[in-house]
Design an enzyme around this catalytic site. Structure first.
Site, mmCIF file in Angstrom:
data_model
loop_
_atom_site.group_PDB
_atom_site.id
_atom_site.type_symbol
_atom_site.label_atom_id
_atom_site.label_comp_id
_atom_site.label_asym_id
_atom_site.label_seq_id
_atom_site.Cartn_x
_atom_site.Cartn_y
_atom_site.Cartn_z
ATOM 1 N N SER A 99 0.826 -1.204 0.000
ATOM 2 C CA SER A 99 0.000 0.000 0.000
ATOM 3 C C SER A 99 0.866 1.262 0.000
ATOM 4 C CB SER A 99 -0.971 -0.044 1.180
ATOM 5 O OG SER A 99 -1.980 0.920 1.051
ATOM 6 N N ASP A 196 -10.196 -4.878 -4.108
ATOM 7 C CA ASP A 196 -9.599 -3.854 -3.252
ATOM 8 C C ASP A 196 -10.381 -2.553 -3.420
ATOM 9 O OD1 ASP A 196 -7.972 -1.959 -1.989
ATOM 10 O OD2 ASP A 196 -6.124 -2.938 -2.621
ATOM 11 N N HIS A 226 -7.864 -5.504 -0.012
ATOM 12 C CA HIS A 226 -6.674 -4.698 0.229
ATOM 13 C C HIS A 226 -5.691 -5.370 1.182
ATOM 14 C CE1 HIS A 226 -4.315 -1.075 0.044
ATOM 15 N NE2 HIS A 226 -4.329 -0.933 1.361
#
Length: 248
Positions: A99, A196, A226
């Site tokens: 991320s 996600d 995610h």
């Protein structure tokens, strides 16, 4: 218990490091995450079993490191990552960025290309403070954030909201990587879940199209979210590390 590294800026970072052979692997976590998460722990166990050098750490304001999260920004966390990689590792490393860690990895790669042997991005979120935060706010909310200096955002991972500061937004705008050429002169693997909702697949596709690399591949995993932390996703992460390491 973690070990401790003090950056040139005086921030005290918690870290765990495993000594081993071959290319070292560095895990860079996400926004408001820490080095005890599923992916980092899985890589720690993998490194110990395979005899691979591995480093995981908490940015300032995250996990056990010093500082308050609300006072930090992308530039600070990039500086943390650069300092600890330069201070604790030798030679080229494989960066694994989750991320926000994907964005930080790209910043490290841009600043220290000679220290990066390969990069694995997991739901990488380059430029998210601009594209996924600021640009998504209606004008009235942008003006309110400018006036107040912060806003509270609901979290899908906690009952408590988190704070987005004007500092985070303004500093993020100084570290964008998708607005100018992005050369990644090493193998890159991007892993992305189709389910996600925090960092949509369009971000991975934009990065794939934007960056230049001699060996850049994107893998979409249908139904993965995610967290990207199912056993299948974790196995895919380890295989991606092996691919970029073997292709150096």
């Amino acid at each position: 218990m973690p070990d401790w590294f003090t950056t040139p800026d005086g921030r005290k970072l918690a870290f765990h490091q495993t000594r081993g052979q071959g290319l070292g692997v560095v895990f860079l976590g996400g926004f408001r995450s820490d080095m005890t998460g599923t992916k980092a722990a899985h890589l720690q166990a993998w490194a110990e079993t395979s005899g691979r050098a591995f480093l995981r750490f908490d940015y300032s304001g995250h996990g056990q490191s010093s500082g308050r999260f609300e006072e930090g920004c992308i530039g600070d966390w990039f500086a943390d990552a650069r300092a600890i990689i330069e201070g604790l590792t030798t030679g080229p490393q494989v960066l694994v960025g989750s991320s926000m860690g994907g964005w930080i990895s790209l910043l490290v790669a841009r600043a220290l290309p000679h220290r990066v042997a390969g990069l694995v991005g997991i739901a990488a979120a380059p430029d998210f403070t601009q594209d996924l935060m600021w640009d998504s706010y209606p004008e009235a909310e942008q003006q309110a954030l400018k006036a107040q200096g912060w806003r509270a955002e609901p979290s899908a991972y906690s009952e408590d909201p988190y704070v987005v500061t004007l500092k985070l937004i303004e500093d993020g705008a100084q570290h964008l990587v998708l607005r100018k050429p992005l050369a990644l002169p090493f193998p890159v693997r991007l892993l992305q879940g189709t389910a996600d909702v925090d960092v949509p697949p369009s971000v991975a596709l934009r990065l794939l199209d934007h960056a230049t690399s001699p060996d850049l591949q994107l893998t979409l995993v249908k139904g993965a979210d995610h967290r990207f932390s199912t056993p299948e996703c974790l196995d895919l992460m380890v295989r991606a590390i092996a691919e970029v390491s073997d292709n150096v």
